[in-house]
Write an enzyme that holds these catalytic residues in place. Sequence first.
Site, mmCIF file in Angstrom:
data_model
loop_
_atom_site.group_PDB
_atom_site.id
_atom_site.type_symbol
_atom_site.label_atom_id
_atom_site.label_comp_id
_atom_site.label_asym_id
_atom_site.label_seq_id
_atom_site.Cartn_x
_atom_site.Cartn_y
_atom_site.Cartn_z
ATOM 1 N N ASP A 1 21.163 -7.788 -8.791
ATOM 2 C CA ASP A 1 19.710 -7.704 -8.590
ATOM 3 C C ASP A 1 19.453 -7.328 -7.132
ATOM 4 O O ASP A 1 20.325 -7.486 -6.276
ATOM 5 C CB ASP A 1 19.048 -9.047 -8.932
ATOM 6 C CG ASP A 1 17.582 -8.885 -9.303
ATOM 7 O OD1 ASP A 1 17.036 -7.779 -9.161
ATOM 8 O OD2 ASP A 1 16.976 -9.885 -9.731
ATOM 9 N N ASP A 2 18.235 -6.843 -6.839
ATOM 10 C CA ASP A 2 17.952 -6.401 -5.470
ATOM 11 C C ASP A 2 17.685 -7.564 -4.528
ATOM 12 O O ASP A 2 17.983 -7.492 -3.350
ATOM 13 C CB ASP A 2 16.766 -5.428 -5.458
ATOM 14 C CG ASP A 2 15.549 -6.039 -6.097
ATOM 15 O OD1 ASP A 2 14.812 -6.761 -5.412
ATOM 16 O OD2 ASP A 2 15.351 -5.814 -7.299
ATOM 17 N N CYS B 1 7.238 -11.834 5.310
ATOM 18 C CA CYS B 1 6.952 -10.581 6.012
ATOM 19 C C CYS B 1 5.500 -10.584 6.456
ATOM 20 O O CYS B 1 4.617 -10.950 5.681
ATOM 21 C CB CYS B 1 7.196 -9.395 5.078
ATOM 22 S SG CYS B 1 6.698 -7.825 5.812
ATOM 23 N N GLY C 1 1.484 -0.071 -4.955
ATOM 24 C CA GLY C 1 0.234 -0.810 -5.077
ATOM 25 C C GLY C 1 -0.455 -0.440 -6.376
ATOM 26 O O GLY C 1 -0.707 0.739 -6.601
ATOM 27 N N TYR D 1 14.551 -1.971 -1.749
ATOM 28 C CA TYR D 1 13.710 -2.186 -2.920
ATOM 29 C C TYR D 1 12.405 -1.393 -2.961
ATOM 30 O O TYR D 1 12.062 -0.842 -3.993
ATOM 31 C CB TYR D 1 13.396 -3.692 -3.017
ATOM 32 C CG TYR D 1 12.439 -4.050 -4.121
ATOM 33 C CD1 TYR D 1 12.800 -3.880 -5.461
ATOM 34 C CD2 TYR D 1 11.173 -4.547 -3.835
ATOM 35 C CE1 TYR D 1 11.912 -4.197 -6.482
ATOM 36 C CE2 TYR D 1 10.284 -4.867 -4.858
ATOM 37 C CZ TYR D 1 10.659 -4.697 -6.174
ATOM 38 O OH TYR D 1 9.794 -4.997 -7.178
ATOM 39 N N CYS E 1 0.810 -1.215 0.000
ATOM 40 C CA CYS E 1 0.000 0.000 0.000
ATOM 41 C C CYS E 1 0.845 1.267 0.000
ATOM 42 O O CYS E 1 1.969 1.297 0.476
ATOM 43 C CB CYS E 1 -0.875 0.084 1.253
ATOM 44 S SG CYS E 1 -1.931 -1.308 1.499
ATOM 45 N N ASN F 1 -1.385 1.727 5.587
ATOM 46 C CA ASN F 1 -0.285 0.981 4.987
ATOM 47 C C ASN F 1 0.357 0.157 6.089
ATOM 48 O O ASN F 1 0.763 0.690 7.110
ATOM 49 C CB ASN F 1 0.739 1.953 4.384
ATOM 50 C CG ASN F 1 2.014 1.268 3.877
ATOM 51 O OD1 ASN F 1 3.071 1.872 3.845
ATOM 52 N ND2 ASN F 1 1.918 0.021 3.473
ATOM 53 N N GLY F 2 0.435 -1.159 5.874
ATOM 54 C CA GLY F 2 1.020 -2.039 6.882
ATOM 55 C C GLY F 2 0.155 -3.267 7.036
ATOM 56 O O GLY F 2 -0.621 -3.615 6.144
ATOM 57 N N SER G 1 15.354 -2.083 -10.567
ATOM 58 C CA SER G 1 15.659 -1.960 -9.144
ATOM 59 C C SER G 1 17.106 -2.287 -8.811
ATOM 60 O O SER G 1 17.617 -1.858 -7.788
ATOM 61 C CB SER G 1 14.705 -2.834 -8.331
ATOM 62 O OG SER G 1 14.633 -4.109 -8.916
HETATM 63 S S1 SF4 Z 1 9.983 -8.459 7.370
HETATM 64 FE FE1 SF4 Z 1 11.299 -7.587 5.751
HETATM 65 S S2 SF4 Z 1 9.900 -6.615 4.300
HETATM 66 FE FE2 SF4 Z 1 8.745 -6.986 6.195
HETATM 67 S S3 SF4 Z 1 8.895 -5.095 7.376
HETATM 68 FE FE3 SF4 Z 1 10.549 -6.407 8.061
HETATM 69 S S4 SF4 Z 1 12.322 -5.898 6.749
HETATM 70 FE FE4 SF4 Z 1 10.481 -5.057 5.795
#
Ligand code: SF4
Length: 489
Positions: A368-369, A405, A46, A265, A20, A125-126, A306
């Site tokens: 690459d990222d 995550c 998003g 990223y 988001c 967002n979250g 990226s």
């Molecule tokens: S788990 Fe990784 S992507 Fe998710 S908030 Fe933590 S660092 Fe960021």
Amino acid sequence: MSTQMPPAHPFDDDKLREECGVFGVVGVTDASNFVALGLHALQHRGQEAGGIVTHAPETGFNQQRRMGLVRDNFTSSSMMETLPGTIGIGHVRYSTAGSKGQTAMRDVQPFFGEFSMGGAAIAHNGNITNALSLRRELIERGSIFQSSSDSECIIHLMARSMGRTIPDRMEEALRKVEGAFSIVAMTRTKLIGCRDPLGVRPLVLGKIGDGWALASETCALDIIGAEFVREIKPGEMVVITEKGVSSHYPFRPARSRFCIFEHVYFSRPDSIQGGRSVYETRENIGRELAKEAPVEADLVCPVPDSGTPAAIGYSLQSGIPYAMGIIRNQYMGRTFIEPTESIRNMGVRLKLNVNRALIKGKRVILVDDSVVRGTTSRKIKEMILDAGAAEVHFRIASPPTAWPCFYGVDTPQREKLLAATMSEEEMRAHLGVDSLKFISLDGLYRAVGEAEGRDPKAPAYCDACFSGEYPVAPSDMIEQGFEAKTAAE
Ligand code: SF4
């Protein structure tokens, strides 16, 4: 919610995706135009749906939510005329687990609630890590949910609060919520911003003329010509009227744990995060990577776009020439909304093409990222070898992504993450490259300005997708069987 998701886009299922972006503005004429521009700048966060809410004394609250890109929905004068007012907020999103990978219109934010003291709209967002238990409890006590989104819990918690003002109710609601949240909300006259106590997701404050703006990233302030004032602090709530900004700290103080992947990223390279240029940080990551994982080669090439700043950093540090060995088709976008099977099989070739004349006979370092499932990395390697490269060396600007995550980023289930099931050497063999190296967690911390690397006792960032150490226990996921890291891992 962030896990077990099918790809939102058939050619981009091998990246972690921010779910988001949020934006809000107060004290400007035609707020909706500013919100649309801000959301357009945040579109990388998003791309499946977006919404805008405004308020004008003559019309009350005005709302529009649409599937698809901001530029396809919020540009016509007929649309923008339905969103009058000098205050407005907006949201862009990917689909969530709750909506089974297809964003349902009822899940498109901002959400709106009518309270005894007036209405309020919220964009989040979250990810709320105790949303399931909160939802269960709220339903038992009579709440009727309209969406499958975790964010709707906040509206219901506000409805149950006895607070006298909407900011009071929001404070009380957010004290019951666990996880990551950067919130932009509005009443008829107030723009409200709030970050969770750890400040996992970003939120910045800007000034535009006599008005104010809140945004996930500074690039969204730039596009409307707003001046970047400061970041909203972890655990801070700001209440903004046309008169000014007041700060509140509703939560117990905690050590900040900003998402380190925003630097790698998610954020746009032209944004400032944590007081640092995202571009410069990515270049630093490339330099660290070159120090940690040198290799003899003829060219350093980014996997666009990226990987570009890290590849430049690697090249500068190593002295190996930088070159555009892979060219991205700028117009790929969403050209094939419903691709046929034969087009789908072309996969990554639709997006990326190898610059054959440059690559032939060369030893190539590809930067690459990240490596998530590894499917794209394998295809890119094949393309490079088909073009006649003598050697292919992968250098990755993040540590191995071995854990999902739960804080607002769409990640595959753990067993689908290549690094969760394979060692670095097994990954190298699986990808079929001459060498594969990831930046170390310490190296990444050095690149974001922590000279001593990662402090294992008190890490300065959230790095759970690399370390498996979750700063907020993902209680819903644990209830559903997720096995957190053991002492042996
Ligand atoms: S788990 Fe990784 S992507 Fe998710 S908030 Fe933590 S660092 Fe960021």
